[in-house]
Write an enzyme that holds these catalytic residues in place. Structure first.
Site, PDB file in Angstrom:
ATOM      1  CB  CYS A 191     -72.799 -21.128 -78.549  1.00 57.73           C
ATOM      2  SG  CYS A 191     -71.669 -21.565 -77.212  1.00 57.73           S
ATOM      3  CG  HIS A 195     -76.551 -24.401 -81.595  1.00 58.53           C
ATOM      4  ND1 HIS A 195     -77.026 -25.578 -82.110  1.00 58.53           N
ATOM      5  CD2 HIS A 195     -75.390 -24.710 -80.958  1.00 58.53           C
ATOM      6  CE1 HIS A 195     -76.219 -26.576 -81.775  1.00 58.53           C
ATOM      7  NE2 HIS A 195     -75.210 -26.068 -81.088  1.00 58.53           N
ATOM      8  NE  ARG A 234     -73.853 -31.402 -76.953  1.00 60.10           N
ATOM      9  CZ  ARG A 234     -73.120 -32.020 -77.866  1.00 60.10           C
ATOM     10  NH1 ARG A 234     -72.121 -32.808 -77.485  1.00 60.10           N
ATOM     11  NH2 ARG A 234     -73.354 -31.863 -79.146  1.00 60.10           N
ATOM     12  CB  CYS A 238     -69.916 -27.651 -77.160  1.00 56.90           C
ATOM     13  SG  CYS A 238     -71.523 -28.366 -77.567  1.00 56.90           S
TER      14      CYS A 238
END
Length: 277
Positions: A191, A195, A234, A238
């Site tokens: 992640c 991000h 979500r 992902c």
């Protein structure tokens, strides 16, 4: 020059990620500063717009859609679920302070009694079972998804206020932090790789949004068919994108991840049930 700044920022971020025992607030501030170093022109309060902050055209399209959301009927279904009394005559409003207004920004929270993270969806199910109703499945967008979509709008404008207090809460936070930074799946992505380290870069024609601010707008109605996604749905999507079998929506691993992830958005206002691509 931008590439050099990005490399320096990444090196600094690696040092941050290695210090897993850092106080949560110190950690959050370092994540925010890592983004601010690369994009100093983007205001912190605009992080709630995610990838839209990098594209004025996309933001204009978003504003046009949000002026008359084509999925309002779905939110109305959630409102009906929220307002329908239980068999005993009580309602969801009886389970929360201020009848459920300005409370969602406190979730997820750590429950010292059960020693578990409690998400807003879990709190809704606790309300149901306490009043003799069957719990909803967290993965069911037609029940839990719609209920959450409406319930969180009652807290729109409230600033995220996730608290990490005590050793056990810190352990849950750090478990979520580890998940966020650990590479996973056949594509070996994390992640944080998208991000934090690659914020603002383009992947598959879309800008990569910054981690702070991401937890403020869920559930969201996504894509051309306005499919409803909770935050954990979500996460599962992902995971599938990086070719990892998704984990249980509503399970402990995703709950801890949401706890950590939501903490990164502290101080930013909720704007639930919005449109996202």
């Amino acid at each position: 020059m931008k590439q050099l700044i990005w490399i320096i920022s990444c090196l600094g971020w690696l040092a941050v990620a290695a210090n897993a025992q850092a106080a949560p607030e110190d950690h959050r501030l370092k994540v925010v500063k890592a983004v601010q170093k690369i994009y100093p022109a983007i205001k912190f309060e605009d992080y709630v717009h995610g990838a839209l902050a990098f594209s004025p055209d996309a933001k204009d399209q978003y504003d046009a859609i949000m002026a008359f959301p084509p999925y309002d009927a779905e939110i109305e279904k959630g409102a009906k679920l929220w307002e329908t009394p239980f068999k005993n005559g009580k309602r969801y409003t009886d389970c929360f302070p201020r009848e459920g207004r300005n409370v969602a920004g406190n979730y997820p929270l750590f429950d010292a009694a059960t020693k578990k993270v409690v998400t807003f969806e879990m709190a809704l199910n606790q309300c149901r079972t306490a009043n003799g109703e069957e719990p909803y499945k967290h993965s069911d967008m037609n029940s839990m998804g719609l209920l959450t979509a409406y319930g969180r709008t009652l807290s729109n404008g409230m600033k995220m206020n996730i608290k990490v207090e005590g050793k056990e809460a810190l352990a849950a936070f750090e478990a979520g932090q580890k998940f966020f930074h650990q590479r996973r799946g056949q594509l070996n992505f994390s992640c944080a790789g998208c991000h934090i380290s690659n914020v603002g870069n383009v992947l598959r024609t879309e800008y990569l949004s910054m981690a702070p601010g991401q937890a403020t707008h869920w559930p969201a109605f996504r894509g051309g068919d306005y499919a409803l996604f909770t935050l954990q749905r979500r996460y599962a999507a992902c995971n599938q994108m990086v070719r990892l079998a998704p984990l249980e929506i509503g399970g402990e691993e995703y709950n801890n991840l949401e706890y950590y992830h939501s903490y990164l958005s502290n101080g930013l206002p909720l704007k639930a049930s919005v449109f996202r691509k």
